[in-house]
Motif scaffolding. Sequence first.
Motif, PDB file in Angstrom:
ATOM      1  N   ASN A 115      22.295  17.130  68.687  1.00 16.63           N
ATOM      2  CA  ASN A 115      23.560  17.683  69.171  1.00 16.63           C
ATOM      3  C   ASN A 115      24.126  16.886  70.343  1.00 16.63           C
ATOM      4  N   ALA A 116      23.820  15.600  70.363  1.00 14.04           N
ATOM      5  CA  ALA A 116      24.301  14.762  71.452  1.00 14.04           C
ATOM      6  C   ALA A 116      25.826  14.704  71.475  1.00 14.04           C
ATOM      7  N   ASP A 117      26.461  14.743  70.297  1.00 13.71           N
ATOM      8  CA  ASP A 117      27.916  14.680  70.261  1.00 13.71           C
ATOM      9  C   ASP A 117      28.545  15.897  70.926  1.00 13.71           C
ATOM     10  N   ILE A 118      27.940  17.068  70.715  1.00 17.19           N
ATOM     11  CA  ILE A 118      28.454  18.276  71.366  1.00 17.19           C
ATOM     12  C   ILE A 118      28.203  18.216  72.868  1.00 17.19           C
ATOM     13  N   ALA A 119      27.022  17.732  73.254  1.00 18.62           N
ATOM     14  CA  ALA A 119      26.681  17.644  74.677  1.00 18.62           C
ATOM     15  C   ALA A 119      27.652  16.751  75.433  1.00 18.62           C
ATOM     16  N   ARG A 120      28.209  15.745  74.765  1.00 20.12           N
ATOM     17  CA  ARG A 120      29.121  14.804  75.435  1.00 20.12           C
ATOM     18  C   ARG A 120      30.545  15.341  75.556  1.00 20.12           C
ATOM     19  N   LEU A 121      30.867  16.424  74.852  1.00 16.53           N
ATOM     20  CA  LEU A 121      32.230  16.953  74.888  1.00 16.53           C
ATOM     21  C   LEU A 121      32.573  17.447  76.290  1.00 16.53           C
ATOM     22  N   PRO A 122      33.806  17.228  76.752  1.00 16.49           N
ATOM     23  CA  PRO A 122      34.224  17.694  78.087  1.00 16.49           C
ATOM     24  C   PRO A 122      34.544  19.192  78.072  1.00 16.49           C
ATOM     25  N   LEU A 123      33.523  19.984  77.834  1.00 22.57           N
ATOM     26  CA  LEU A 123      33.689  21.427  77.691  1.00 22.57           C
ATOM     27  C   LEU A 123      32.734  22.154  78.629  1.00 22.57           C
ATOM     28  N   PRO A 124      33.063  23.393  79.004  1.00 30.33           N
ATOM     29  CA  PRO A 124      32.111  24.215  79.757  1.00 30.33           C
ATOM     30  C   PRO A 124      30.874  24.476  78.909  1.00 30.33           C
ATOM     31  N   PRO A 125      29.732  24.775  79.518  1.00 28.39           N
ATOM     32  CA  PRO A 125      28.491  25.003  78.761  1.00 28.39           C
ATOM     33  C   PRO A 125      28.625  26.064  77.681  1.00 28.39           C
ATOM     34  N   MET A 126      29.323  27.158  77.963  1.00 33.88           N
ATOM     35  CA  MET A 126      29.451  28.210  76.956  1.00 33.88           C
ATOM     36  C   MET A 126      30.218  27.715  75.737  1.00 33.88           C
ATOM     37  N   ASP A 127      31.287  26.944  75.958  1.00 31.42           N
ATOM     38  CA  ASP A 127      32.072  26.438  74.832  1.00 31.42           C
ATOM     39  C   ASP A 127      31.246  25.486  73.968  1.00 31.42           C
ATOM     40  N   LYS A 128      30.335  24.761  74.599  1.00 28.05           N
ATOM     41  CA  LYS A 128      29.469  23.863  73.832  1.00 28.05           C
ATOM     42  C   LYS A 128      28.525  24.655  72.927  1.00 28.05           C
ATOM     43  N   THR A 129      27.976  25.758  73.411  1.00 25.71           N
ATOM     44  CA  THR A 129      27.066  26.534  72.567  1.00 25.71           C
ATOM     45  C   THR A 129      27.825  27.284  71.479  1.00 25.71           C
TER      46      THR A 129
END
Length: 664
Positions: free
Chosen positions: A463-477
């Motif tokens: 899930n490295a691509d999601i981790a790199r997104l400029p999003l708050p932690p909740m939005d990433k999960t």
Amino acid sequence: MRWRPRIPVNLRYALTVIGLLLVLNFILRLVFLMYNLGQAATVPPGEILLSFLVGIRFDLATIFIFNGLILLFMALPGAINQRARTYLIGNALIVLVNFPVLAVNGIDVVYYGFSEKRLTHELFTTKSDLSSFRPEMLMEWWYLFVLSGGLLYVLYRVLGRFAKHHLEQRKVQPVRSRRQHFLALGAFALVMFAGVRSGLQNQPLWYGQAFLGETVFGGNLGLNSGYTVVSSLDLWQSEPVQLVDPPRGRAIAQAMVRNTFDGPFVSPEYPFLRKASFPEPERRHNVVVLIIESLNAEKMGAINGAPPAQSLTPFLDSLSAIGRLYTRFYANGTRSVESIPALLNSMPEVFFRPTIGSRYAENTHYGLGQMLRDRGYRTAFFCGAHNGSMGFDQYAEISGFADYYGMDEYPHAERDFDGYWGCYDGPVLEWMADTQDQFQEPFLSVFFSISNHHPFRLPPRGNADIARLPLPPMDKTIRYTDRVLEQYFAQVREYDWFEETIFVITGDHCFHADEQRDRPVMENFHVPLLLIGPGITPGRDDRTASHVSVLPTLIELLRLDTWHSSAAISLLDSTRNPFVMNNLMGISTLARGERAYSTNFEQTRIGYTYGSGKWARLPRGKVVRRGEWKEMDIKLRSLYQELHNARVRNRFHARPGRVMSMSQ
């Protein structure tokens, strides 16, 4: 010279403790306000001041509840008797007893931003989950522990100076008789009793009395977390309530929940019990209920209008094109333990103490699990959390689920443990799909996700691509949860049973990780509902509905000839308006159509209207005791009264055998 009696030093000590604790609670309330200024931005200054004044009532009640016995002992004639040891013991007890009180108020400084409510029973219903937390998670809020500890240190030092001053002043004007001392002690005991109840009225203090203004934040600001935690404990048996005339209230509540396929209500003893009947035979479809942790409807692209490239939920958005999406759907509670009874047994959790974790968990439960199990369905509940988490395993068993698949049963628990709550959703869903494929049809499976929960951790692999997104932690999960749901559906589409399965996807409750203004109460419960499968017409439904409608909807989809006590109507009936009922810290709300009405059944009355995708709070003068608002008030009182009394008397659900004996 006329002699004036002095307050005995014992009572002066007690009054000093009370005064100090009032100051410390005031400081914590001020910190609570400053930390949550984003949510307080739209609260009128007058309401903020009112909340601080109301807070004194709750602070006094909390002080007397936790310190009453200590203060009474220290106030007894001769208890102190100018001895340093007695002061030392008394001071130490005061500090030890008040540490958890100040600690929970400190924790709530941050916790309120997540939950929109003060801490209550969750400290106890989630104790098995809290025990698995690692120290680094708790240390994320180290400054709150420092604050609480600093306040306790101040308390101890000031009480120490009081003792030193008294011991140095040996020549104190004595009280002339023990009679005067006991009279003063009796007056203090009366004040303490009145303080616990916040008066001498018949009804003691309760949550809802903090909500004298027009905002949710203002009411919560006035509460004391020590009081809300203690008063939510299951320490006493609730008594039946009467908010309207019983026959009238029962008739109104029954009219609100009766479906077109329902027969007559069986007995006044069981106000919600009736039988569903259909002219065609039962449909033997599989049912899969996917309950997604903290899935706010506002985060779903198909509801918030985000384009596919920007949506956090592109897969769920694509599913909504082939299923039925309910855009104004609401949870009945703000905690995970409140969602399960509502979704599976159509029991809205609108009380101070939820069913799971209370004595009411032992009541009769006859909902979706037991209905389908009686018809030969294989019933299973899946959750990647620790076995025992939230009490889900015990409640699933008493609700008719033959099998519970938790972290103990998951074969790769050590590999996929997230370090906090349990195992990541992705591998657990894959395991669930394979396990379901081995079930004999028809089957009922319920999955409760855990990954979209604080501290919002992503799996370290894939899930490295999601981790790199400029999003708050909740939005990433949320993005991760949407991905693993896509993987689950890709897997089960290959199985023979897929085409004969009804899928129900919803959130358990809301979770707002960002700092926002004080929200209209309905926005604290807004979750999506998506239905997919045979018998479901694709499209959007913008009616106001809630978790408790899932059970009667499935009864109609499966054409079940069954006794049931659903506290709502089926969503397949497009000719009627369903409703929402929820409760937030003693404020009950009924929403129907474009109107919502909130009250504490006393002086608080708040109205909301829906338009342009939002709920707007009306000025207080617009909510009057006539017309539609009066009608909503009567309906809310009637429904709450019947639900409360049915639960207290264990007369909400009944087993079919019990029903047959009553019918004969």
